[in-house]
Design a protein around this motif. Structure first.
Motif, PDB file in Angstrom:
ATOM      1  N   ASP A  71       0.825  -1.208   0.000  1.00 41.85           N
ATOM      2  CA  ASP A  71       0.000   0.000   0.000  1.00 41.85           C
ATOM      3  C   ASP A  71       0.860   1.260   0.000  1.00 41.85           C
ATOM      4  O   ASP A  71       0.553   2.232  -0.704  1.00 41.85           O
ATOM      5  N   PHE A  72       1.933   1.251   0.778  1.00 41.74           N
ATOM      6  CA  PHE A  72       2.742   2.451   0.938  1.00 41.74           C
ATOM      7  C   PHE A  72       3.497   2.820  -0.327  1.00 41.74           C
ATOM      8  O   PHE A  72       3.723   4.007  -0.601  1.00 41.74           O
ATOM      9  N   THR A  73       3.891   1.830  -1.099  1.00 39.04           N
ATOM     10  CA  THR A  73       4.712   2.103  -2.287  1.00 39.04           C
ATOM     11  C   THR A  73       3.885   2.400  -3.531  1.00 39.04           C
ATOM     12  O   THR A  73       4.450   2.645  -4.601  1.00 39.04           O
ATOM     13  N   ARG A  74       2.578   2.404  -3.410  1.00 33.21           N
ATOM     14  CA  ARG A  74       1.735   2.760  -4.547  1.00 33.21           C
ATOM     15  C   ARG A  74       1.486   4.260  -4.575  1.00 33.21           C
ATOM     16  O   ARG A  74       1.253   4.880  -3.547  1.00 33.21           O
ATOM     17  N   GLY A  75       1.560   4.832  -5.762  1.00 31.50           N
ATOM     18  CA  GLY A  75       1.176   6.232  -5.915  1.00 31.50           C
ATOM     19  C   GLY A  75       2.284   7.254  -5.754  1.00 31.50           C
ATOM     20  O   GLY A  75       2.013   8.457  -5.740  1.00 31.50           O
ATOM     21  N   GLY A  76       3.534   6.819  -5.640  1.00 30.39           N
ATOM     22  CA  GLY A  76       4.629   7.775  -5.528  1.00 30.39           C
ATOM     23  C   GLY A  76       4.940   8.446  -6.858  1.00 30.39           C
ATOM     24  O   GLY A  76       4.495   8.008  -7.920  1.00 30.39           O
ATOM     25  N   LYS A  77       5.736   9.495  -6.821  1.00 33.28           N
ATOM     26  CA  LYS A  77       6.070  10.249  -8.035  1.00 33.28           C
ATOM     27  C   LYS A  77       7.087   9.523  -8.922  1.00 33.28           C
ATOM     28  O   LYS A  77       7.246   9.854 -10.090  1.00 33.28           O
ATOM     29  N   MET A  78       7.834   8.587  -8.355  1.00 33.98           N
ATOM     30  CA  MET A  78       8.834   7.808  -9.112  1.00 33.98           C
ATOM     31  C   MET A  78       9.926   8.700  -9.707  1.00 33.98           C
ATOM     32  O   MET A  78      10.471   8.404 -10.778  1.00 33.98           O
ATOM     33  N   ILE A  79      10.278   9.762  -9.020  1.00 34.31           N
ATOM     34  CA  ILE A  79      11.307  10.671  -9.521  1.00 34.31           C
ATOM     35  C   ILE A  79      12.660   9.971  -9.604  1.00 34.31           C
ATOM     36  O   ILE A  79      13.356  10.042 -10.632  1.00 34.31           O
ATOM     37  N   ARG A  80      13.058   9.297  -8.561  1.00 33.75           N
ATOM     38  CA  ARG A  80      14.373   8.656  -8.516  1.00 33.75           C
ATOM     39  C   ARG A  80      14.509   7.526  -9.531  1.00 33.75           C
ATOM     40  O   ARG A  80      15.545   7.430 -10.208  1.00 33.75           O
ATOM     41  N   PRO A  81      13.506   6.653  -9.682  1.00 33.86           N
ATOM     42  CA  PRO A  81      13.597   5.626 -10.731  1.00 33.86           C
ATOM     43  C   PRO A  81      13.745   6.206 -12.130  1.00 33.86           C
ATOM     44  O   PRO A  81      14.531   5.695 -12.939  1.00 33.86           O
ATOM     45  N   VAL A  82      12.999   7.268 -12.419  1.00 33.44           N
ATOM     46  CA  VAL A  82      13.102   7.891 -13.748  1.00 33.44           C
ATOM     47  C   VAL A  82      14.514   8.413 -13.976  1.00 33.44           C
ATOM     48  O   VAL A  82      15.121   8.205 -15.035  1.00 33.44           O
ATOM     49  N   LEU A  83      15.070   9.072 -12.976  1.00 32.61           N
ATOM     50  CA  LEU A  83      16.402   9.655 -13.127  1.00 32.61           C
ATOM     51  C   LEU A  83      17.483   8.590 -13.228  1.00 32.61           C
ATOM     52  O   LEU A  83      18.450   8.744 -13.985  1.00 32.61           O
ATOM     53  N   LEU A  84      17.349   7.514 -12.469  1.00 33.51           N
ATOM     54  CA  LEU A  84      18.324   6.426 -12.611  1.00 33.51           C
ATOM     55  C   LEU A  84      18.278   5.867 -14.024  1.00 33.51           C
ATOM     56  O   LEU A  84      19.317   5.629 -14.658  1.00 33.51           O
ATOM     57  N   TRP A  85      17.088   5.647 -14.525  1.00 32.27           N
ATOM     58  CA  TRP A  85      16.895   5.116 -15.882  1.00 32.27           C
ATOM     59  C   TRP A  85      17.524   6.041 -16.910  1.00 32.27           C
ATOM     60  O   TRP A  85      18.231   5.596 -17.816  1.00 32.27           O
ATOM     61  N   TRP A  86      17.272   7.331 -16.751  1.00 36.46           N
ATOM     62  CA  TRP A  86      17.829   8.300 -17.689  1.00 36.46           C
ATOM     63  C   TRP A  86      19.348   8.376 -17.579  1.00 36.46           C
ATOM     64  O   TRP A  86      20.039   8.563 -18.587  1.00 36.46           O
ATOM     65  N   GLY A  87      19.884   8.243 -16.365  1.00 38.42           N
ATOM     66  CA  GLY A  87      21.323   8.238 -16.202  1.00 38.42           C
ATOM     67  C   GLY A  87      21.962   7.098 -16.971  1.00 38.42           C
ATOM     68  O   GLY A  87      23.013   7.265 -17.616  1.00 38.42           O
ATOM     69  N   PHE A  88      21.317   5.938 -16.932  1.00 36.28           N
ATOM     70  CA  PHE A  88      21.800   4.779 -17.687  1.00 36.28           C
ATOM     71  C   PHE A  88      21.776   5.068 -19.184  1.00 36.28           C
ATOM     72  O   PHE A  88      22.742   4.787 -19.910  1.00 36.28           O
ATOM     73  N   GLN A  89      20.697   5.665 -19.659  1.00 37.65           N
ATOM     74  CA  GLN A  89      20.581   5.954 -21.089  1.00 37.65           C
ATOM     75  C   GLN A  89      21.574   7.024 -21.527  1.00 37.65           C
ATOM     76  O   GLN A  89      22.125   6.952 -22.628  1.00 37.65           O
ATOM     77  N   LEU A  90      21.816   8.030 -20.688  1.00 35.18           N
ATOM     78  CA  LEU A  90      22.789   9.059 -21.033  1.00 35.18           C
ATOM     79  C   LEU A  90      24.191   8.472 -21.141  1.00 35.18           C
ATOM     80  O   LEU A  90      24.993   8.905 -21.967  1.00 35.18           O
ATOM     81  N   ASP A 130       1.167  13.104  10.816  1.00 39.40           N
ATOM     82  CA  ASP A 130      -0.093  12.357  10.836  1.00 39.40           C
ATOM     83  C   ASP A 130      -0.453  11.805   9.465  1.00 39.40           C
ATOM     84  O   ASP A 130      -1.173  10.809   9.365  1.00 39.40           O
ATOM     85  N   THR A 131       0.016  12.477   8.413  1.00 44.69           N
ATOM     86  CA  THR A 131      -0.395  12.076   7.067  1.00 44.69           C
ATOM     87  C   THR A 131       0.793  11.914   6.128  1.00 44.69           C
ATOM     88  O   THR A 131       1.873  12.460   6.340  1.00 44.69           O
ATOM     89  N   ARG A 132       0.549  11.149   5.082  1.00 42.43           N
ATOM     90  CA  ARG A 132       1.504  10.965   3.989  1.00 42.43           C
ATOM     91  C   ARG A 132       0.687  10.746   2.731  1.00 42.43           C
ATOM     92  O   ARG A 132      -0.121   9.825   2.666  1.00 42.43           O
ATOM     93  N   ARG A 133       0.873  11.613   1.743  1.00 42.74           N
ATOM     94  CA  ARG A 133       0.134  11.540   0.477  1.00 42.74           C
ATOM     95  C   ARG A 133      -1.378  11.558   0.698  1.00 42.74           C
ATOM     96  O   ARG A 133      -2.135  10.855   0.042  1.00 42.74           O
ATOM     97  N   GLY A 134      -1.784  12.361   1.673  1.00 35.73           N
ATOM     98  CA  GLY A 134      -3.206  12.521   1.934  1.00 35.73           C
ATOM     99  C   GLY A 134      -3.838  11.392   2.730  1.00 35.73           C
ATOM    100  O   GLY A 134      -5.053  11.419   2.985  1.00 35.73           O
ATOM    101  N   LYS A 135      -3.047  10.423   3.160  1.00 35.70           N
ATOM    102  CA  LYS A 135      -3.554   9.298   3.955  1.00 35.70           C
ATOM    103  C   LYS A 135      -2.820   9.253   5.287  1.00 35.70           C
ATOM    104  O   LYS A 135      -1.765   9.893   5.445  1.00 35.70           O
TER     105      LYS A 135
END
Length: 401
Positions: A71-90, A130-135
């Motif tokens: 439940d906790f790992t659903r709905g994140g922005k995925m900023i770090r995964p995108v950047l790691l992926w792009w770093g590999f491609q660069l 008390d909250t994280r991502r509105g929950k």
């Protein structure tokens, strides 16, 4: 994640959009953030489901662990995964001679998202959020579960203990998933060292953040401390280090790593400066956090440090008394917010953001102008890739949530 003989949809997309550029050749286009996020999310879900089954095999009482992580790992922005992926491609110039590289990159990217999740779980405990991502934050969820199930003992202490342990489990799973990625990408000392540095920096940065919250506002290093926290707790591990880790996995040399760092660090600083602004001025409906939350939590951010320069002694005394008081009324928070605006602190931070954002854009423009350079070690991108990097930089620097 995916089996070794299952083609990756993202990898296929990269091959179609970027062609068969030679290693360290011009990167015409990067995979889209949406496709990367979907690929990594699917992999994380499958990985955590397998781990949830393992927890359940240990005891039926351990079922809550797996479900909480899913439940906790659903709905994140995925900023770090995108950047790691792009770093590999660069680093590779979209050279696909390494085989089914996308599986390994997706696992490495997923491991960063799990590390981030672990940090957030512990951060919410430390900040009494008390909250994280509105929950409800994870420790609040287990606190409620304690009451609903009529367990004995204190509900709050149970919630905190459960969240700390689950955060530790998430950190361990992050390491496991990163090790799994190495079977596809190969073991590189550079990547291992960067991974260790990333993990170290975010934890040291967290301690520096905790320490900064108890340092008096008139401390002579308040501004320096704020920049240390900003850089090591978030800016480096959110943007610069994911890019560098992906590049290292792609075999980048020291020169290219330095180039990527010149893009990633200022962008990471702009990202965190914006986060500090949103922590006080953000719309709760967008941020999922109460208005003025950083004031109630006592954050000594660059925004606070810059404001202190122009506040009167009386205002500094008021701010010092209110920072870190969770019982502040909305009116008291509003008065603090007005001080931050009238002192010029907000304008100073907005200026910092613009400067750092422009620094990152300048590097991306430089990469786009060396596509015909004979130096094969230079990072080279085409117009589409430049537009993607610029758009992502703007989204990080000027986001509203």
């Amino acid at each position: 994640m995916m089996s070794a003989d299952t083609p990756s949809s993202v990898g296929t997309q990269a091959a179609e959009t970027a062609g068969t550029s030679p290693r360290n050749g011009c990167v015409d286009a990067l995979d889209s953030p949406e496709s990367i996020a979907a690929e990594v999310s699917t992999g994380i879900e499958a990985f955590l489901e397998s781990k949830a089954a393992e927890f359940l095999s240990i005891s039926p009482d351990a079922q809550d662990i797996g479900q909480a992580l899913l439940d906790f790992t659903r709905g994140g922005k995925m900023i770090r995964p995108v950047l790691l992926w792009w770093g590999f491609q660069l680093a590779t110039g979209n050279d696909h001679s390494r085989g089914n590289w996308a599986d390994g990159v997706a696992e490495a990217a997923g491991s960063l998202e799990l590390l981030h999740a672990a940090a957030l779980i512990h951060d919410d405990v430390i900040d009494h959020s008390d909250t994280r991502r509105g929950k409800p934050a994870l420790h609040r969820q287990f606190e409620s579960s304690h009451s609903e199930r009529r367990y004995q003992g204190g509900a709050e202490s149970f919630g905190v203990a459960a969240a700390i342990v689950i955060g530790d489990i998430c950190l361990a799973l992050s390491e496991e998933l990163f090790e799994k990625s190495q079977t596809v990408l190969g073991i590189t000392p550079s990547a291992r060292n960067l991974r260790a540095t990333l993990r170290r920096d975010v934890m040291v940065g967290q301690y520096l953040d905790v320490l900064a919250e108890v340092v008096p506002l008139d401390d002579e290093r308040i501004g320096e401390r704020a920049w240390e926290v900003l850089s090591f707790k978030s800016a480096k591990y959110s943007v610069e280090q994911p890019l560098l880790l992906g590049a290292a996995l792609g075999g980048a040399d020291e020169k290219q790593m330095a180039e990527i760092s010149r893009f990633g660090l200022p962008l990471g600083q702009a990202f965190q400066l914006r986060d500090d602004v949103l922590g006080i001025f953000g719309d709760p409906a967008a941020t999922g956090k109460p208005a003025g939350d950083d004031i109630r939590e006592g954050k000594r951010t660059v925004l606070i440090a810059e404001s202190m320069k122009n506040l009167s002694p009386e205002q500094i005394q008021i701010m010092a008394a209110r920072l870190g008081d969770p019982k502040l009324t909305d009116a008291e928070v509003g008065e603090c917010v007005s001080m931050l605006i009238e002192s010029g602190g907000l304008d100073a931070v907005e200026s910092f953001i613009q400067t750092k954002y422009n620094e990152a854009l300048s590097v991306a423009r430089d990469w786009a102008t060396v596509s015909n350079d004979a130096d094969s070690t230079r990072t080279k991108i085409g117009p589409t890739a430049q537009k993607q990097l610029a758009g992502f930089a703007e989204a990080l620097s000027y986001r509203t949530s």
